[in-house]
Each structure stands twice: as structure tokens, then as C-alpha cells.
Design an enzyme around this catalytic site. Structure first.
Site, PDB file in Angstrom:
ATOM      1  N   GLY A   1       0.810  -1.220   0.000  1.00 46.33           N
ATOM      2  CA  GLY A   1       0.000   0.000   0.000  1.00 46.33           C
ATOM      3  C   GLY A   1       0.838   1.262   0.000  1.00 46.33           C
ATOM      4  CD  GLN A   2      -0.590   7.306  -0.028  1.00 45.22           C
ATOM      5  OE1 GLN A   2      -1.465   7.139   0.815  1.00 45.22           O
ATOM      6  NE2 GLN A   2      -0.318   8.495  -0.527  1.00 45.22           N
TER       7      GLN A   2
ATOM      8  CG  ASP B   1      -0.351  -6.117   0.718  1.00 42.88           C
ATOM      9  OD1 ASP B   1      -1.460  -6.559   0.385  1.00 42.88           O
ATOM     10  OD2 ASP B   1      -0.147  -4.931   1.006  1.00 42.88           O
ATOM     11  CB  ILE B   2      -3.716  -9.838   0.156  1.00 37.25           C
ATOM     12  CG1 ILE B   2      -4.563 -11.048  -0.106  1.00 37.25           C
ATOM     13  CG2 ILE B   2      -4.150  -8.632  -0.649  1.00 37.25           C
ATOM     14  CD1 ILE B   2      -5.968 -10.943   0.475  1.00 37.25           C
TER      15      ILE B   2
ATOM     16  CG  ASP C   1      -6.700 -12.770   3.817  1.00 41.99           C
ATOM     17  OD1 ASP C   1      -6.834 -11.672   4.406  1.00 41.99           O
ATOM     18  OD2 ASP C   1      -7.655 -13.436   3.379  1.00 41.99           O
TER      19      ASP C   1
ATOM     20  CE1 TYR D   1      -9.637   4.257   7.069  1.00 32.19           C
ATOM     21  CE2 TYR D   1      -9.983   6.631   7.024  1.00 32.19           C
ATOM     22  CZ  TYR D   1      -9.137   5.545   7.071  1.00 32.19           C
ATOM     23  OH  TYR D   1      -7.779   5.748   7.120  1.00 32.19           O
TER      24      TYR D   1
ATOM     25  CE  LYS E   1      -7.899   3.409  10.094  1.00 33.45           C
ATOM     26  NZ  LYS E   1      -6.809   2.441  10.288  1.00 33.45           N
TER      27      LYS E   1
HETATM   28  C1  AKB Z   1      -8.641   8.757   3.467  1.00 36.15           C
HETATM   29  O1  AKB Z   1      -8.783   9.767   2.740  1.00 36.15           O
HETATM   30  O2  AKB Z   1      -9.516   7.925   3.663  1.00 36.15           O
HETATM   31  C2  AKB Z   1      -7.308   8.586   4.188  1.00 36.15           C
HETATM   32  C3  AKB Z   1      -7.333   9.149   5.563  1.00 36.15           C
HETATM   33  C4  AKB Z   1      -7.402  10.601   5.777  1.00 36.15           C
HETATM   34  O3  AKB Z   1      -7.274   8.409   6.506  1.00 36.15           O
HETATM   35  N1  AKB Z   1      -6.264   9.191   3.427  1.00 36.15           N
END
Ligand code: AKB
Length: 315
Positions: free
Chosen positions: A11-12, A34-35, A52, A142, A146
Site C-alpha cells: 500500500g501507499q 501483503d495479500i 491475508d 471508516y 478508526k
Molecule cells: C482517506 O482519505 O480515507 C485517508 C485518511 C485521511 O485516513 N487518506
């Protein structure tokens, strides 16, 4: 030397983080996983395990095989993708964290880094200079995952002594691996399109101010926090972390200094609402006071490097 694993090394963040950790601690001491396969330089510079993160016994077997002590758990679904697939995002983002925290609780590993995000904040949070402790009512799946993750991290630290550390990443900007599925991704895409096409259609409005950071700063913050003496790490949920704040119009103006014909247009999509629920700038004084965090890159310096490196990459 104790061994480290980066889960989500394709990933990034993972690709840059793996290379920097190998640089500091030796190639053989940092396992990438990574997967899917990672970038060529990650694959060729040290060990790689196809993994995974949802396969608990597979993960435990890799930890045992390499005698892992530090885990950077970066596998996650970001804000934009998560809104399209809320249950899957919740499962991936939560189950992976809980299973790694349990392995730490059982003593299989010693230290866990888990990234949180500015997405833990929501529309009722103060927008400017958002403090570490404030109203947190995230409106995206998301952000909810978090925030729940942060609570779990603190719980495992308080209850079981698990050495878990985290930061609330702002939007991250890098040239090595393109971002995917996030709301702040425009700030990476814009550089590629400026070079490829001389123009960019932005999915956020021109005045959408968001906290951002250049990847080298984010990587340094991450490793500094993980390597900080335990007594300096006073927050076990996740630290606010701040670099630069800008909106698309300001970034476009900075790019125009290098590419005068560059033009930007705006066509906001569903991510506009997500962005509007997030802060415009972050107060990270706790990170600065506790473990000495200080960002280095401003908008001008970052833009210059991004354009130079992406030009090289595309040519
Ligand atoms: C997103 O845009 O979902 C992420 C973040 C801010 O966690 N880059």
C-alpha cells in the site's frame, strides 16, 4: 536484532515504510507482507510473505516463522471505498486489529503500530486546530472503525499492558505508490494528471481545506513513535499529527508555478461530504511535547519534489 513485519506493504504507506525500516534496521530484519505483491524495490530488497490479514492462523504462523517482535498493521479499507462496502470495511479494519492485539496480549509479539486517521473526527468536531481530546462523532464507516480501533488500543494497553502505538494520519502524499480509495487521494492524483495531461478534474470543491502530510514526514513520525521510550508515549489510543493544511485551489496554484499551463476544474462527488465532515487543521502539540515530533515539509518543498519524482517515474 528483533524482527519487524509490515502488514500491508504493497500500500501507499507500507511500501515507503518497509524501505525506510530496511534502511535503518537491515533488509533481513524487516519482513514485508501483503495479500498481493508489493513494488519491485520492496520485493527485491528483503523477505516478502504473501499474507491475508484475515487469516489469523496464517498470520500467527508467519510471526513464528520469522520470530517477529514488532508489527506495523497497515492493511485497511480507506474512507471512499469503505462507504461503498461498509460491512466489509468494518470487518477488515476491526478483525485484523483485534486479532493482532490478541497475539500481543498472548506474548507472541511485543509491539504493535496501528494507524488511526483524521476520519475519527466528524461534523460536530471543532474544525480548526482540532485538539487531541474533543467531540468525536465520525459519520463514515471508516471513521467509526478508526475510533473504535483507538478505543480498543487503549483498552488493550490499560488492561493487558499491550505496547500499542498509533497516530491519526492526515491525507498522505507520496510519489512511490499511488493512494487508493481515500478522500484525500486528489492531492496525489493531481500531480500525475498535471504531468500527464496538464489538467485535472477534482472530486472536491476548490475551497475544501484538509490536513495533509508529505510521506517522508509521515514515515519519520511513525518510526519515531514506535522507537520512542515507553514512558514518553502517554497516549495509547492515537496521537494527533499535523503537517500542512491546504485546499485544492491552493495546491493547484502551487503546481502552476512549475507548470504554468496547468488547469483545474471541479466536479465534487460523494467524497465531498466525507471531506466536509473532517477538520481543516490539527493541533498536534501532544505529539510534539511527548516524543519530539516536528514536520519538515511545507507545500512548496513537497510540490517541487512530487513533480520532479513523478516526471522521472513517468518518463
Ligand atoms: C482517506 O482519505 O480515507 C485517508 C485518511 C485521511 O485516513 N487518506
Amino acid at each position: 536484532m528483533s524482527k519487524t513485519i509490515v502488514i500491508g506493504a504493497s500500500g501507499q504507506i507500507g511500501s515507503d515504510l518497509t524501505l525506510e525500516l530496511r534502511n535503518r534496521f537491515g533488509n533481513d530484519n524487516v519482513i514485508a507482507s501483503d495479500i498481493k505483491n508489493a513494488a519491485d524495490d520492496v520485493m527485491s530488497s528483503g523477505p516478502f510473505e504473501t499474507l491475508d490479514v484475515m487469516d489469523e492462523s496464517g498470520v500467527a504462523a508467519v510471526f513464528k516463522k520469522h520470530d517477529i517482535s514488532k508489527v506495523y498493521l497497515l492493511a485497511a479499507m480507506l474512507s471512499g471505498s469503505a462507504e461503498k462496502n461498509p460491512k466489509k470495511a468494518w470487518d477488515l479494519n476491526m478483525k485484523s486489529l483485534l486479532s493482532i492485539l490478541d497475539m500481543a496480549k498472548e506474548g507472541l509479539i511485543k509491539k504493535v503500530f496501528w494507524p488511526s486517521s483524521i476520519a475519527v473526527f466528524g461534523p460536530t468536531t471543532p474544525k480548526q486546530n482540532t485538539p487531541q481530546l474533543t467531540i468525536m462523532e465520525p459519520s463514515t464507516v471508516y471513521g467509526i472503525s478508526k475510533l473504535a480501533g483507538e478505543r480498543w488500543c487503549e483498552y488493550y494497553f490499560n488492561k493487558y499492558g499491550v505496547d500499542v502505538r498509533g497516530v491519526r494520519y492526515p491525507g498522505l502524499i507520496s510519489y512511490k505508490t499511488e493512494a487508493g480509495g481515500g478522500t484525500t487521494d486528489y492531492a496525489v492524483e493531481i500531480f500525475y494528471e498535471a504531468i500527464r495531461a496538464g489538467k485535472y478534474e477534482c472530486f472536491l470543491t476548490e475551497d475544501t481545506l484538509l490536513p495533509m502530510m508529505f510521506m517522508p514526514d509521515a514515515i519519520r513520525a511513525t518510526i519515531d513513535l514506535v522507537e520512542a521510550p515507553a514512558e514518553k508515549v502517554k497516549i495509547r489510543s492515537s496521537y494527533n499529527l499535523s503537517g500542512i493544511s491546504f485546499d485544492p485551489e491552493t495546491l493547484a496554484a502551487e503546481i502552476k508555478k512549475h507548470i504554468p499551463d496547468f488547469s483545474i476544474s471541479y466536479k465534487p462527488d460523494f467524497r465531498q461530504q466525507i471531506a466536509e465532515s473532517w477538520p481543516g487543521s490539527i493541533d498536534d502539540s501532544e505529539a510534539r511535547a511527548d516524543w519530539g515530533w516536528k514536520h519538515e515539509y511545507d507545500l512548496a518543498k513537497m510540490t517541487d519534489i512530487m513533480l520532479k519524482e513523478i516526471k522521472k517515474k513517468l518518463s
